[in-house]
Design a protein around this motif. Structure first.
Motif, PDB file in Angstrom:
ATOM      1  N   SER A 116       1.474   6.997  -3.287  1.00  0.00           N
ATOM      2  CA  SER A 116       2.273   5.820  -3.617  1.00  0.00           C
ATOM      3  C   SER A 116       2.190   5.526  -5.110  1.00  0.00           C
ATOM      4  CB  SER A 116       1.789   4.616  -2.808  1.00  0.00           C
ATOM      5  OG  SER A 116       2.513   3.457  -3.127  1.00  0.00           O
ATOM      6  N   LEU A 119       4.215   8.131  -7.078  1.00  0.00           N
ATOM      7  CA  LEU A 119       5.653   7.857  -6.994  1.00  0.00           C
ATOM      8  C   LEU A 119       6.044   6.699  -7.912  1.00  0.00           C
ATOM      9  CD1 LEU A 119       6.216   8.273  -3.151  1.00  0.00           C
ATOM     10  CD2 LEU A 119       7.031   9.791  -4.961  1.00  0.00           C
ATOM     11  N   LEU A 120       5.176   5.707  -8.024  1.00  0.00           N
ATOM     12  CA  LEU A 120       5.427   4.617  -8.965  1.00  0.00           C
ATOM     13  C   LEU A 120       5.410   5.140 -10.397  1.00  0.00           C
ATOM     14  CD1 LEU A 120       5.767   1.664  -9.787  1.00  0.00           C
ATOM     15  CD2 LEU A 120       3.285   1.379  -9.539  1.00  0.00           C
ATOM     16  N   ALA A 123       8.572   6.855 -11.130  1.00  0.00           N
ATOM     17  CA  ALA A 123       9.646   5.887 -11.358  1.00  0.00           C
ATOM     18  C   ALA A 123       9.582   5.357 -12.788  1.00  0.00           C
ATOM     19  CB  ALA A 123       9.544   4.731 -10.357  1.00  0.00           C
ATOM     20  N   ASP A 214       3.667  -1.330  -5.097  1.00  0.00           N
ATOM     21  CA  ASP A 214       4.292  -0.124  -5.657  1.00  0.00           C
ATOM     22  C   ASP A 214       5.774  -0.042  -5.317  1.00  0.00           C
ATOM     23  OD1 ASP A 214       1.801   0.490  -6.587  1.00  0.00           O
ATOM     24  OD2 ASP A 214       1.415   2.114  -5.172  1.00  0.00           O
ATOM     25  N   SER A 215       6.107  -0.309  -4.063  1.00  0.00           N
ATOM     26  CA  SER A 215       7.511  -0.213  -3.646  1.00  0.00           C
ATOM     27  C   SER A 215       8.381  -1.249  -4.365  1.00  0.00           C
ATOM     28  CB  SER A 215       7.634  -0.380  -2.128  1.00  0.00           C
ATOM     29  OG  SER A 215       7.097  -1.623  -1.707  1.00  0.00           O
ATOM     30  N   ILE A 218       8.880  -0.016  -7.904  1.00  0.00           N
ATOM     31  CA  ILE A 218       9.839   1.098  -7.916  1.00  0.00           C
ATOM     32  C   ILE A 218      11.266   0.555  -7.824  1.00  0.00           C
ATOM     33  CG2 ILE A 218      10.701   3.067  -6.584  1.00  0.00           C
ATOM     34  CD1 ILE A 218       7.769   3.694  -5.870  1.00  0.00           C
ATOM     35  N   HIS A 248      13.497  12.205  -7.098  1.00  0.00           N
ATOM     36  CA  HIS A 248      12.479  11.164  -6.949  1.00  0.00           C
ATOM     37  C   HIS A 248      12.853  10.168  -5.859  1.00  0.00           C
ATOM     38  CE1 HIS A 248      10.530   7.250  -8.096  1.00  0.00           C
ATOM     39  NE2 HIS A 248       9.490   8.039  -7.986  1.00  0.00           N
ATOM     40  N   VAL A 252      10.655   9.249  -2.575  1.00  0.00           N
ATOM     41  CA  VAL A 252      10.300   7.871  -2.226  1.00  0.00           C
ATOM     42  C   VAL A 252      10.680   7.562  -0.781  1.00  0.00           C
ATOM     43  CG1 VAL A 252      10.861   5.451  -2.680  1.00  0.00           C
ATOM     44  CG2 VAL A 252      10.367   6.984  -4.582  1.00  0.00           C
ATOM     45  N   TYR A 256       7.880   6.466   1.974  1.00  0.00           N
ATOM     46  CA  TYR A 256       7.765   5.069   2.386  1.00  0.00           C
ATOM     47  C   TYR A 256       8.366   4.788   3.759  1.00  0.00           C
ATOM     48  CZ  TYR A 256       5.983   3.633  -2.158  1.00  0.00           C
ATOM     49  OH  TYR A 256       5.202   3.475  -3.260  1.00  0.00           O
ATOM     50  N   ASN A 292       8.951  17.638  -0.105  1.00  0.00           N
ATOM     51  CA  ASN A 292       8.941  17.400  -1.552  1.00  0.00           C
ATOM     52  C   ASN A 292       9.124  18.681  -2.371  1.00  0.00           C
ATOM     53  OD1 ASN A 292       8.758  14.622  -1.415  1.00  0.00           O
ATOM     54  ND2 ASN A 292       6.529  14.571  -1.521  1.00  0.00           N
TER      55      ASN A 292
END
Length: 313
Positions: A116, A119-120, A123, A214-215, A218, A248, A252, A256, A292
């Motif tokens: 997570s 991924l942030l 972003a 994080d979400s 993003i 990306h 995500v 998620y 991925n």
């Protein structure tokens, strides 16, 4: 959810019982074939991404360094679950000791929350590349990227480290049956013969402070990216800028969506069919490491060209 009082010592369990796919136990050996294929593709795919980024100097850029972090995390997630999953489907080895279970859930949750964070970070990389292109190289230096990686790892370890100890203080009674082929904190704690309110609250705090924060960040990053892209006059340039984000965005969504779905089922969907929980569990841990490398190989020209070069030579 609080369980009843401590039962008699004869009912105390020293192991947990992992589950395969309910109702299809006679098919486990056949189901293991696609599972083996998924693990093989996941491991080879992520190792290939790491090899290409390491050996190709032109890929030693922030975007690909973050991608290598994602590949390492996905590789770790695959290796964490592989022994118990294939143990169940190959030889029916369903028993797992408490310490082994706690160790597995520590690594699964730690690597999940680390992904997570990665991924942030990716972003943020896209935000700087599109919204601050002239400062990209000066902002995302190798030192800064290294610090971002260390902070992400430190946050995950610090938040997950208490969980095994919080679970170890409990006694476990009854059938000690888990819904998945691996251990998760939110499932193990429900088997305790004690009040699990503290574990439940802390678990929710960890999810909100990692996946939740994080979400949202993003989403905020992409709102700023979209505002910048819409201000570009050329339609071709707008498309080119957005196209760099597609891989990306896919990563995500792959991460998620099943994670949030599984978390909701465990906390609020007690009436959900067991099969749904099992399938969501497999999607949660197997889909991101599998997809991925494929997504980035297909959508990223530099990676695609190097993969073709490696396998065609």
């Amino acid at each position: 959810m609080s369980l009843g009082p401590l039962e008699s010592s004869s009912n105390i369990s020293s192991t947990f019982l992992l589950s395969g796919i309910p109702g299809l136990e006679h098919m486990h050996i056949w189901i293991s074939i696609p599972l083996c294929f998924i693990y093989l593709v996941s491991i080879l795919g992520n190792c290939t991404i790491l090899f290409i980024i390491k050996t190709e100097p032109s890929l030693h850029e922030p975007m690909y360094l973050f991608l290598s972090m994602l590949a390492v995390t996905d590789l770790g997630l695959s290796l964490c679950t592989l022994p118990t999953v294939l143990g169940i489907f190959w030889i029916g080895a369903r028993d797992i000791g408490h310490d082994a279970c706690f160790a597995q859930l520590f690594f699964i949750h730690c690597l999940s929350f680390l992904e997570s964070s990665v991924l942030l970070s990716m972003a943020f990389d896209r935000f700087v590349a599109i919204c601050r292109p002239l400062h990209y190289a000066s902002i995302l230096t190798n030192t800064v990227i290294g610090r971002i990686g260390l902070v992400s790892l430190g946050r995950s370890v610090a938040l997950i480290f208490p969980l095994p100890f919080m679970l170890k203080r409990f006694s476990y009674c009854g059938s000690a049956l888990l819904s998945h082929s691996y251990c998760l904190h939110q499932e193990v704690m429900k088997l305790a013969c004690a009040d699990i309110k503290a574990n439940s609250i802390y678990g929710m705090f960890v999810i909100v402070s990692t996946v939740g924060v994080d979400s949202l960040l993003i989403l905020f990053s992409y709102a700023l990216i979209l505002r910048t892209v819409l201000s570009i006059a050329s339609r071709a340039e707008r498309f080119k800028a957005l196209n760099t984000c597609v891989s990306h965005i896919c990563a995500v969504l792959l991460f998620y969506t099943p994670m949030i779905g599984l978390s909701i089922i465990h906390r609020f969907g007690n009436k959900a069919p067991h099969l749904v929980q099992v399938i969501m569990g497999f999607v949660y841990l197997l889909a991101p490491p599998l997809m991925n490398p494929i997504v980035y190989s297909v959508k990223t020209k530099q990676i695609r060209d190097r993969v073709a070069h490696v396998f065609c030579c």
